[in-house]
Design an enzyme around this catalytic site. Structure first.
Site, mmCIF file in Angstrom:
data_model
loop_
_atom_site.group_PDB
_atom_site.id
_atom_site.type_symbol
_atom_site.label_atom_id
_atom_site.label_comp_id
_atom_site.label_asym_id
_atom_site.label_seq_id
_atom_site.Cartn_x
_atom_site.Cartn_y
_atom_site.Cartn_z
ATOM 1 N N LYS A 181 0.893 -1.151 -0.094
ATOM 2 C CA LYS A 181 -0.174 -0.031 0.201
ATOM 3 C C LYS A 181 0.886 1.305 0.084
ATOM 4 O O LYS A 181 1.435 1.435 1.015
ATOM 5 C CB LYS A 181 -0.872 0.122 1.212
ATOM 6 C CG LYS A 181 -1.880 1.198 0.920
ATOM 7 C CD LYS A 181 -2.674 1.537 2.415
ATOM 8 C CE LYS A 181 -1.746 2.428 3.215
ATOM 9 N NZ LYS A 181 -1.684 3.867 2.591
ATOM 10 N N GLY A 238 4.157 3.133 13.623
ATOM 11 C CA GLY A 238 4.880 2.140 14.254
ATOM 12 C C GLY A 238 4.421 1.165 15.365
ATOM 13 O O GLY A 238 4.360 0.074 15.441
ATOM 14 N N GLU A 255 10.558 0.833 10.247
ATOM 15 C CA GLU A 255 11.602 1.801 9.841
ATOM 16 C C GLU A 255 10.859 3.060 10.343
ATOM 17 O O GLU A 255 9.926 3.468 9.348
ATOM 18 C CB GLU A 255 12.151 1.737 8.373
ATOM 19 C CG GLU A 255 13.385 2.378 8.382
ATOM 20 C CD GLU A 255 13.286 3.715 7.744
ATOM 21 O OE1 GLU A 255 13.272 4.549 8.771
ATOM 22 O OE2 GLU A 255 13.272 3.863 6.590
ATOM 23 N N CYS A 289 13.562 10.664 7.078
ATOM 24 C CA CYS A 289 13.761 9.864 8.336
ATOM 25 C C CYS A 289 15.283 10.181 8.997
ATOM 26 O O CYS A 289 15.360 10.240 10.105
ATOM 27 C CB CYS A 289 13.059 8.542 8.500
ATOM 28 S SG CYS A 289 13.634 7.360 7.185
ATOM 29 N N GLU A 386 10.937 15.182 15.870
ATOM 30 C CA GLU A 386 11.084 15.212 14.378
ATOM 31 C C GLU A 386 10.278 15.992 13.570
ATOM 32 O O GLU A 386 8.955 16.105 13.913
ATOM 33 C CB GLU A 386 10.787 13.502 13.889
ATOM 34 C CG GLU A 386 11.254 13.285 12.434
ATOM 35 C CD GLU A 386 11.095 12.087 11.896
ATOM 36 O OE1 GLU A 386 10.083 11.406 12.268
ATOM 37 O OE2 GLU A 386 11.828 11.523 10.998
HETATM 38 P P1 ADP Z 1 3.515 10.122 7.654
HETATM 39 O O1 ADP Z 1 3.750 10.690 9.254
HETATM 40 O O2 ADP Z 1 4.997 10.010 7.265
HETATM 41 O O3 ADP Z 1 2.618 10.478 7.087
HETATM 42 P P2 ADP Z 1 2.162 7.596 8.834
HETATM 43 O O4 ADP Z 1 3.057 6.774 9.597
HETATM 44 O O5 ADP Z 1 1.150 8.494 9.257
HETATM 45 O O6 ADP Z 1 3.573 8.681 8.208
HETATM 46 O O7 ADP Z 1 1.992 6.744 7.198
HETATM 47 C C1 ADP Z 1 2.776 6.005 6.940
HETATM 48 C C2 ADP Z 1 1.917 4.926 6.077
HETATM 49 O O8 ADP Z 1 1.207 4.141 6.844
HETATM 50 C C3 ADP Z 1 1.099 5.706 5.045
HETATM 51 O O9 ADP Z 1 1.086 4.584 3.987
HETATM 52 C C4 ADP Z 1 -0.261 5.485 5.705
HETATM 53 O O10 ADP Z 1 -1.518 5.403 5.025
HETATM 54 C C5 ADP Z 1 -0.084 4.213 6.598
HETATM 55 N N1 ADP Z 1 -0.806 4.307 7.974
HETATM 56 C C6 ADP Z 1 -1.573 5.228 8.781
HETATM 57 N N2 ADP Z 1 -2.096 4.862 9.759
HETATM 58 C C7 ADP Z 1 -2.227 3.506 9.658
HETATM 59 C C8 ADP Z 1 -2.369 2.371 10.545
HETATM 60 N N3 ADP Z 1 -3.057 2.723 11.636
HETATM 61 N N4 ADP Z 1 -2.150 1.007 10.398
HETATM 62 C C9 ADP Z 1 -1.461 0.726 9.344
HETATM 63 N N5 ADP Z 1 -1.010 1.712 8.368
HETATM 64 C C10 ADP Z 1 -1.255 3.151 8.576
#
Ligand code: ADP
Length: 479
Positions: A181, A238, A255, A289, A386
């Site tokens: 995704k 994460g 990561e 990052c 960050e």
């Molecule tokens: P950023 O702060 O870089 O936007 P995110 O961690 O929000 O990072 O997003 C990184 C990826 O994780 C994106 O593809 C986002 O759609 C996905 N994502 C966001 N929330 C969740 C979740 N609860 N479970 C799994 N994937 C998620």
């Protein structure tokens, strides 16, 4: 002397963006039900409508991946798998300009970076892992390494195609199939990659791509048909993923965030160091990052470095990402811009001193001028959190030991930089620093052969090199 740069726009017409996209499941594009827009952050133009995958779409993708794993991919020899990976790598190179233009339009990063960094490195990851596909027995990871099964892969928006390559190439080389995704704001190069899979005649279902937001990501993470989760993104998400997979048998690599120290000792070659500081924090708008977002300057050279850094920053060209002369492009989204503005305001209110060069920011789109904060202390939020934008926090130190203590005083541990002419000092410091990647007299250098990953809240496991391969094989330690 000031140089005036004539506009040097990249040719946009090389890419064809469809008005609407579906998911890529079982080797075919299938229509989605709900859609959301993806925009160009430099102009706010809507580029396309993207499908939002729900439970039925994720189920279909996992099913297709399982079928391809059981019937085809896990049975195929490494040599045959390798041929597909080589083919993908070559097609990515052939279509590199198309990928670069599309990445820049959807992400906002300068075309110079997508053309010279993201796309060539993504192809390099496929070439590197193609080489491993028939040599897994010789990787020092056991005599008969076995794949894990179906990998669910969730990637962020800062290096869309490159993060896809980091995830897909090792998974496929090791004999796994994938459901990937892309991030909601940058799905277009992943969808072009799906076309590359078709062009390479990759067996149906080996790579499946579903688009959507966090809710789609959560469906992948919690799907019982997935054997391994690979995630790159925020520490916050994460942690949610770590909790979700803890009671399951799923393998996981994460990561996450960083707050890297870039340490300048007083014997550093100052001019090269200034280039490294600029590259460390302003590359990719600071949406990195492992960005060198905490500059630690030895006190006796701090004034000289800051003077030269400000001079250099005056020359940074911020603006149209499609212009080949642009150094810093657009912030990826309105939400990210709001976060950067908020944290920078915290820097002001906590008493740090803000400085930016004069720059004419475009009126449309999302922009933030390259910024440094001096007078920052370890207690400041801008030294601890960050920012994920073009904002550098500057601290000083007197002794090498103090530099190490300050550098390690963070919940993160992804990367660090050391600037010094003395090899013994560099080696000593690198042994003291608690960071997964340490650069000496350079910064932000990436290579598929080199493992990348963090300590503490920066994540679990490594990507790239033999370590990264191990994360897609059964019973092999990830560290
Ligand atoms: P950023 O702060 O870089 O936007 P995110 O961690 O929000 O990072 O997003 C990184 C990826 O994780 C994106 O593809 C986002 O759609 C996905 N994502 C966001 N929330 C969740 C979740 N609860 N479970 C799994 N994937 C998620």
């Amino acid at each position: 002397m000031t140089f005036e740069y004539a506009p040097a726009p990249e040719f946009r017409a090389i890419v064809t963006i469809k008005p609407k996209y579906g998911h890529f499941i079982g080797g075919k594009f299938v229509a989605g039900s709900k859609h959301f827009p993806t925009i160009n952050p430099a102009t706010e133009e809507v580029l396309s409508q993207i499908a939002l995958a729900g439970k039925a779409d994720v189920d279909a993708a996992v099913k297709a991946a399982r079928k391809a794993y059981t019937n085809t991919w896990s049975k195929m020899s490494g040599k045959e798998r390798g041929k597909y990976l080589y083919r993908i790598a070559r097609i990515m190179q052939e279509r590199a300009r198309e990928f670069a233009v599309l990445e820049t339009l959807d992400n906002g990063k300068p075309i110079r970076e997508s053309r010279d960094t993201d796309i060539p490195l993504a192809a390099a990851h496929f070439f590197y892992h193609a080489g491993w596909a028939d040599k897994l027995e010789y990787a020092g990871l056991g005599t008969s390494p076995k794949p894990l099964g179906v990998a669910g892969q969730i990637i962020p928006w800062n290096f869309p195609l490159l993060m896809l390559a980091w995830k897909v190439a090792p998974a496929l080389a090791a004999g796994n199939t994938v459901v990937l995704k892309p991030a909601e704001s940058t799905p277009l190069t992943a969808l072009l990659f799906a076309e590359v899979c078709q062009q390479a005649e990759l067996p149906a279902g080996v790579v499946n791509i579903v688009t959507g937001d966090g809710s789609t990501g959560a469906l992948i993470v919690n799907h019982p048909g997935i054997d391994k989760i690979a995630f790159t993104g925020s520490t916050e998400v994460g942690k949610i993923i770590a909790r979700a997979v803890a009671p399951t048998n799923k393998s996981v690599t994460l990561e996450l965030g960083g707050k890297a120290a870039n340490i300048v000792f007083d014997d550093a070659p100052i001019d090269e160091t200034v280039e490294g500081i600029v590259n460390g924090i302003f590359f990719n708008q600071g949406h990195v990052c492992c960005a060198g977002s905490r500059l630690l300057l030895q006190e006796n050279v701090a004034e000289e470095v800051l003077h030269k850094l400000k001079n250099r920053m005056e020359k940074i060209r911020v603006g149209d990402p499609m212009d080949k002369n642009t150094d810093v492009g657009a912030i990826n989204s309105k939400e990210q811009l709001a976060k950067i503005i908020e944290l920078a305001a915290v820097g002001d209110s906590e008493g740090a001193e803000r400085w930016s060069p004069a720059c004419n920011l475009p009126s449309k789109g999302f922009w933030f001028a390259p910024t440094i904060f001096t007078g920052v202390t370890q207690a400041h939020r801008i030294a601890r959190e960050e920012i994920f934008g073009p904002v550098l926090s500057v601290l000083t130190f007197r002794t090498p030991q103090e530099a190490i203590e300050k550098a390690n005083n963070t919940p993160f541990g992804l990367s660090a930089g050391i600037w010094s002419e003395k090899g013994s000092r560099t080696l000593w410091a690198s042994q003291q620093l608690r960071a997964g990647v340490i650069w000496a007299n350079t910064f932000n250098k990436f290579d598929p052969t080199s493992p990348f990953g963090g300590y503490k809240e920066s994540g679990w496991g490594r990507e790239g090199g033999r370590h990264g391969l191990a994360a897609y094989l059964k019973g092999v330690s990830h560290e």
